[in-house]
Design an enzyme around this catalytic site. Sequence first.
Site, short mmCIF file in Angstrom:
data_model
loop_
_atom_site.label_atom_id
_atom_site.label_comp_id
_atom_site.label_asym_id
_atom_site.label_seq_id
_atom_site.Cartn_x
_atom_site.Cartn_y
_atom_site.Cartn_z
N MET A 1 10.65 5.98 -7.08
CA MET A 1 9.45 6.14 -6.25
C MET A 1 9.40 5.04 -5.20
O MET A 1 9.77 3.90 -5.46
CB MET A 1 8.20 6.06 -7.12
CG MET A 1 8.02 7.29 -7.96
SD MET A 1 6.39 7.28 -8.72
CE MET A 1 6.53 8.76 -9.70
N GLY B 1 0.81 -1.22 0.00
CA GLY B 1 0.00 0.00 0.00
C GLY B 1 0.83 1.26 0.00
O GLY B 1 2.02 1.24 -0.33
N HIS C 1 3.63 1.39 -8.21
CA HIS C 1 2.67 0.31 -8.02
C HIS C 1 1.66 0.26 -9.17
O HIS C 1 1.27 -0.80 -9.63
CB HIS C 1 1.86 0.52 -6.72
CG HIS C 1 2.67 0.49 -5.46
ND1 HIS C 1 2.84 1.61 -4.67
CD2 HIS C 1 3.33 -0.51 -4.83
CE1 HIS C 1 3.56 1.30 -3.61
NE2 HIS C 1 3.88 0.01 -3.68
P1 AMP Z 1 5.84 -2.49 -1.79
O1 AMP Z 1 4.47 -1.92 -1.62
O2 AMP Z 1 6.94 -1.56 -1.48
O3 AMP Z 1 5.98 -3.85 -1.14
O4 AMP Z 1 5.97 -2.76 -3.35
C1 AMP Z 1 5.04 -3.55 -4.04
C2 AMP Z 1 5.54 -3.82 -5.43
O5 AMP Z 1 5.69 -2.57 -6.11
C3 AMP Z 1 6.90 -4.50 -5.45
O6 AMP Z 1 6.92 -5.47 -6.48
C4 AMP Z 1 7.83 -3.35 -5.75
O7 AMP Z 1 9.03 -3.75 -6.37
C5 AMP Z 1 6.98 -2.52 -6.67
N1 AMP Z 1 7.48 -1.13 -6.70
C6 AMP Z 1 7.68 -0.31 -5.64
N2 AMP Z 1 8.19 0.87 -6.04
C7 AMP Z 1 8.33 0.79 -7.39
C8 AMP Z 1 8.81 1.68 -8.39
N3 AMP Z 1 9.28 2.89 -8.10
N4 AMP Z 1 8.81 1.26 -9.68
C9 AMP Z 1 8.35 0.01 -9.99
N5 AMP Z 1 7.88 -0.87 -9.10
C10 AMP Z 1 7.86 -0.49 -7.81
#
Ligand code: AMP
Length: 279
Positions: free
Chosen positions: A184, A31, A37
């Site tokens: 990000m 989230g 995301h």
């Molecule tokens: P998180 O909510 O941080 O666990 O991230 C969920 C998913 O979003 C994971 O697969 C992350 O690698 C991906 N994600 C987070 N930040 C980015 C970003 N800046 N660019 C691409 N994917 C992202």
Amino acid sequence: MRSIDTIQKMISTANKARLTGERIAFVPTMGALHEGHLTLVDEAKRRGDLVVMSIFVNALQFGPGEDFERYPRPLEEDARLAKERGVDILFTPPQAEMYSAPPVVTVNPGILAKEWEGSARPHHFEGVLTVVAKLFHIVQPDVAVFGQKDLQQAGIVRAMVRDLNFPIEVVMCPIVREPDGLAMSSRNRYLSPRDREVGLKLSKALFALRDAFNKGERRASALEAIGWRMLERVHGLTPRYLAAVNATTFQRVNLVSPGDAAVGAVRAGETRLLDNIIF
Ligand code: AMP
């Protein structure tokens, strides 16, 4: 968009979708959604008929003293963003639903978790794999979409899917960055203007490595030295690691080839920032 917060309901919904031949595409998140995301949602929509996003701040992957309690949880805003982007099902199980008791059996990430994020955060990847395995069983996706932002995580999930025979295709999407290059991240909301300014040096250092590689430098130590020079002796910035690695094994390489990666982590003020590039 439908919101589901019980495991039973999510399993029965996934079962029904599978019976009617729908392809389930899954985007697991914690989230505090941002454009990074949401590009995973775009990819999921291209690859499946039913897009399921989970939002679950997984206690098991946070170490003692990390930011589990203060991790941002703007659920209403997230639901709005997910709906606008075309998520079909938002799965938001409470902590007690996912861990009615502390798990006795967990997933061991093995050698891939030895270095970098794995050594900086003991048990982090064990917590990640355990929750991803649970979510895969509950959501039953055909395809799961992860971000390159967490390159080592995506690699370890791929290894779990291969080694434990999950019938799931794992897809990785490129990093989405702010206009100035900062990757990000939900944790960027913690950054003061000053932290953000010094934190930006991590992506700048990684871009400098890539530029030097593109000009012909292949020695990992020479490339890493370029980046270290940009991260050292910056007030308020603590470099954690910066290394050229094989993007599948996460072993450091001596000579860099196309497809290898540079991974880095710093602390800007009190906030840990993570980034990488693929050469
Ligand atoms: P998180 O909510 O941080 O666990 O991230 C969920 C998913 O979003 C994971 O697969 C992350 O690698 C991906 N994600 C987070 N930040 C980015 C970003 N800046 N660019 C691409 N994917 C992202």
